[in-house]
Design an enzyme around this catalytic site. Structure first.
Site, short mmCIF file in Angstrom:
data_model
loop_
_atom_site.label_atom_id
_atom_site.label_comp_id
_atom_site.label_asym_id
_atom_site.label_seq_id
_atom_site.Cartn_x
_atom_site.Cartn_y
_atom_site.Cartn_z
N SER A 29 25.27 -1.85 27.80
CA SER A 29 24.70 -3.20 27.81
C SER A 29 23.20 -3.13 27.57
O SER A 29 22.46 -2.54 28.36
CB SER A 29 24.97 -3.88 29.15
OG SER A 29 24.22 -5.07 29.23
N HIS A 41 27.16 -4.01 24.07
CA HIS A 41 27.34 -5.24 24.84
C HIS A 41 26.02 -6.03 24.87
O HIS A 41 24.98 -5.50 25.25
CB HIS A 41 27.78 -4.86 26.26
CG HIS A 41 28.16 -6.00 27.14
ND1 HIS A 41 29.42 -6.59 27.08
CD2 HIS A 41 27.48 -6.66 28.10
CE1 HIS A 41 29.47 -7.56 27.99
NE2 HIS A 41 28.31 -7.62 28.62
N ASP A 69 24.24 -9.37 26.32
CA ASP A 69 24.33 -10.43 27.33
C ASP A 69 23.46 -11.61 26.96
O ASP A 69 22.23 -11.52 26.96
CB ASP A 69 23.88 -9.88 28.69
CG ASP A 69 24.91 -8.93 29.28
OD1 ASP A 69 26.09 -9.33 29.39
OD2 ASP A 69 24.54 -7.79 29.62
N MET A 115 22.21 -15.17 28.07
CA MET A 115 22.09 -16.01 29.27
C MET A 115 21.17 -17.19 28.99
O MET A 115 20.15 -17.02 28.30
CB MET A 115 21.52 -15.19 30.43
CG MET A 115 22.31 -13.94 30.76
SD MET A 115 21.65 -13.15 32.24
CE MET A 115 22.51 -11.57 32.17
N HIS A 157 28.52 -11.34 25.15
CA HIS A 157 28.99 -11.92 26.41
C HIS A 157 28.15 -13.16 26.69
O HIS A 157 26.98 -13.04 27.07
CB HIS A 157 28.84 -10.85 27.52
CG HIS A 157 29.19 -11.33 28.88
ND1 HIS A 157 28.83 -10.64 30.02
CD2 HIS A 157 29.89 -12.42 29.32
CE1 HIS A 157 29.27 -11.29 31.09
NE2 HIS A 157 29.91 -12.36 30.69
N MET A 203 26.97 -15.98 28.72
CA MET A 203 26.87 -16.58 30.05
C MET A 203 26.05 -17.85 29.89
O MET A 203 24.89 -17.94 30.29
CB MET A 203 26.20 -15.59 31.02
CG MET A 203 27.13 -14.45 31.41
SD MET A 203 26.25 -13.01 32.03
CE MET A 203 25.86 -12.21 30.48
N MET A 244 34.50 -9.79 35.56
CA MET A 244 33.16 -9.53 36.11
C MET A 244 33.29 -8.84 37.47
O MET A 244 34.00 -9.33 38.35
CB MET A 244 32.37 -10.83 36.27
CG MET A 244 31.92 -11.48 34.97
SD MET A 244 30.97 -10.41 33.88
CE MET A 244 29.55 -10.00 34.92
N PHE A 289 22.44 -10.66 36.30
CA PHE A 289 21.46 -9.58 36.38
C PHE A 289 22.14 -8.22 36.30
O PHE A 289 23.28 -8.06 36.74
CB PHE A 289 20.68 -9.67 37.70
CG PHE A 289 19.94 -10.97 37.84
CD1 PHE A 289 18.67 -11.11 37.29
CD2 PHE A 289 20.53 -12.05 38.47
CE1 PHE A 289 17.99 -12.33 37.38
CE2 PHE A 289 19.85 -13.28 38.58
CZ PHE A 289 18.58 -13.40 38.03
N ASP A 321 32.78 -5.48 33.75
CA ASP A 321 31.33 -5.61 33.56
C ASP A 321 30.63 -5.81 34.89
O ASP A 321 30.87 -6.80 35.59
CB ASP A 321 31.07 -6.82 32.63
CG ASP A 321 29.61 -6.99 32.27
OD1 ASP A 321 28.79 -6.12 32.60
OD2 ASP A 321 29.31 -8.01 31.62
N GLY A 372 25.22 -0.97 31.92
CA GLY A 372 23.83 -1.23 31.54
C GLY A 372 22.90 -0.21 32.16
O GLY A 372 22.47 0.74 31.50
N SER A 373 22.62 -0.38 33.45
CA SER A 373 21.64 0.50 34.10
C SER A 373 22.11 1.95 34.13
O SER A 373 21.28 2.87 34.05
CB SER A 373 21.33 -0.01 35.51
OG SER A 373 22.51 -0.34 36.21
C1 DX5 Z 1 25.42 -9.04 34.16
C2 DX5 Z 1 25.76 -8.63 32.75
C3 DX5 Z 1 26.07 -7.19 32.61
C4 DX5 Z 1 24.94 -6.26 32.97
C5 DX5 Z 1 25.55 -5.09 33.66
O1 DX5 Z 1 25.54 -10.40 34.29
O2 DX5 Z 1 26.89 -9.34 32.27
O3 DX5 Z 1 26.54 -6.90 31.30
O4 DX5 Z 1 24.21 -5.78 31.87
O5 DX5 Z 1 24.56 -4.29 34.16
P1 DX5 Z 1 24.89 -3.06 35.11
O6 DX5 Z 1 25.78 -2.13 34.37
O7 DX5 Z 1 23.54 -2.48 35.39
O8 DX5 Z 1 25.55 -3.62 36.34
ZN ZN Z 2 27.77 -8.67 30.35
#
Ligand code: DX5
Ligand code: ZN
Length: 217
Positions: free
Chosen positions: A5, A28, A30, A32, A61, A63, A132, A138, A170, A192-193
């Site tokens: 992500s 991926h 995101d 938002m 994705h 949101m 999710m 975040f 995710d 992501g992280s």
């Molecule tokens: C959160 C996002 C995720 C986010 C996941 O709302 O949809 O895709 O990047 O990040 P990690 O892997 O750090 O939880």
């Molecule tokens: Zn996501």
């Protein structure tokens, strides 16, 4: 499948950050809107540019509120898969049909508190189910293992041939959580992280993929 992500990447260097995970199955993205979730990220112009900057299939994705209006643009921009939230969609069947007609796969996402069973019929129109495992908004949040019950039910239906979706998860996926998600039956892991926060994102991706494959058997 592993989908890094870019929410956790450096937004000023997105092309390089994509190149750093060349081996990814999907990238991926995101989106938002500061309404559906309390955070604002990026939108269509960035996705259009990213599409030209990488060969990795984009997994968008959304949101956002009113995906009925906005989702199609991401398909037209060349996204491989466009996921909308069932909590935001007015007419999810129409959205899926439009996305597919525009050449994209269609994904449906459910927040941690949203049940899965009421949407089994609806998912006949979709290619991916995004479960999710954190509240959307975040990166870097703690994994919610209780959502794996939904993954198990989806896995059973897919294996029984009653549903044809890719099961994606995710939120909070990393070295310490990916195995339980894989055992529950996830096909595609967003991280992501755990990837972009690592010193070597490519190595982190490879390690996650190996753990998932081992756990899935
Ligand atoms: C959160 C996002 C995720 C986010 C996941 O709302 O949809 O895709 O990047 O990040 P990690 O892997 O750090 O939880
Ligand atoms: Zn996501």
């Amino acid at each position: 499948m592993i989908a890094p992500s870019i929410l956790s990447a450096d937004f000023a260097r997105l092309a390089e950050e994509a190149a750093a995970v060349q081996d990814a199955d999907w990238l991926h993205v995101d989106v938002m809107d500061a309404h559906f979730v309390p955070n604002l990220t990026l939108g269509l112009p960035v996705v259009e540019s990213l599409r030209k900057a990488t060969e990795i299939p984009l997994d968008c994705h959304l949101m956002i509120e009113n995906p009925d209006r906005w989702a199609i643009g991401y398909a037209e921009a060349g996204a491989h898969n466009v996921t909308v939230h069932v909590e935001a969609a007015e007419d999810p069947v129409a959205i899926a049909k439009n996305l597919r007609a525009a050449g994209s796969q269609a994904g449906l996402s459910i927040k941690p508190g949203t049940p899965f069973e009421p949407y089994v019929e609806l998912l006949q129109h979709y290619d991916t189910l995004l479960v999710m495992s954190v509240e959307p908004g975040f990166g870097g949040q703690r994994f919610m293992p209780e959502v794996l019950d939904k993954v198990r039910v989806a896995r059973r239906l897919v294996d029984a041939g009653e549903l044809r979706v890719l099961v994606e998860i995710d939120g909070g996926i990393g070295a310490d959580t990916i195995e339980q998600a894989a055992e529950a039956g996830v096909d595609c892991f967003v991280a992501g992280s755990a990837i972009y926060g690592a010193e070597d994102p490519a190595a982190a991706l490879t390690a996650l993929r190996a753990s998932a494959a081992a756990a899935r058997g």
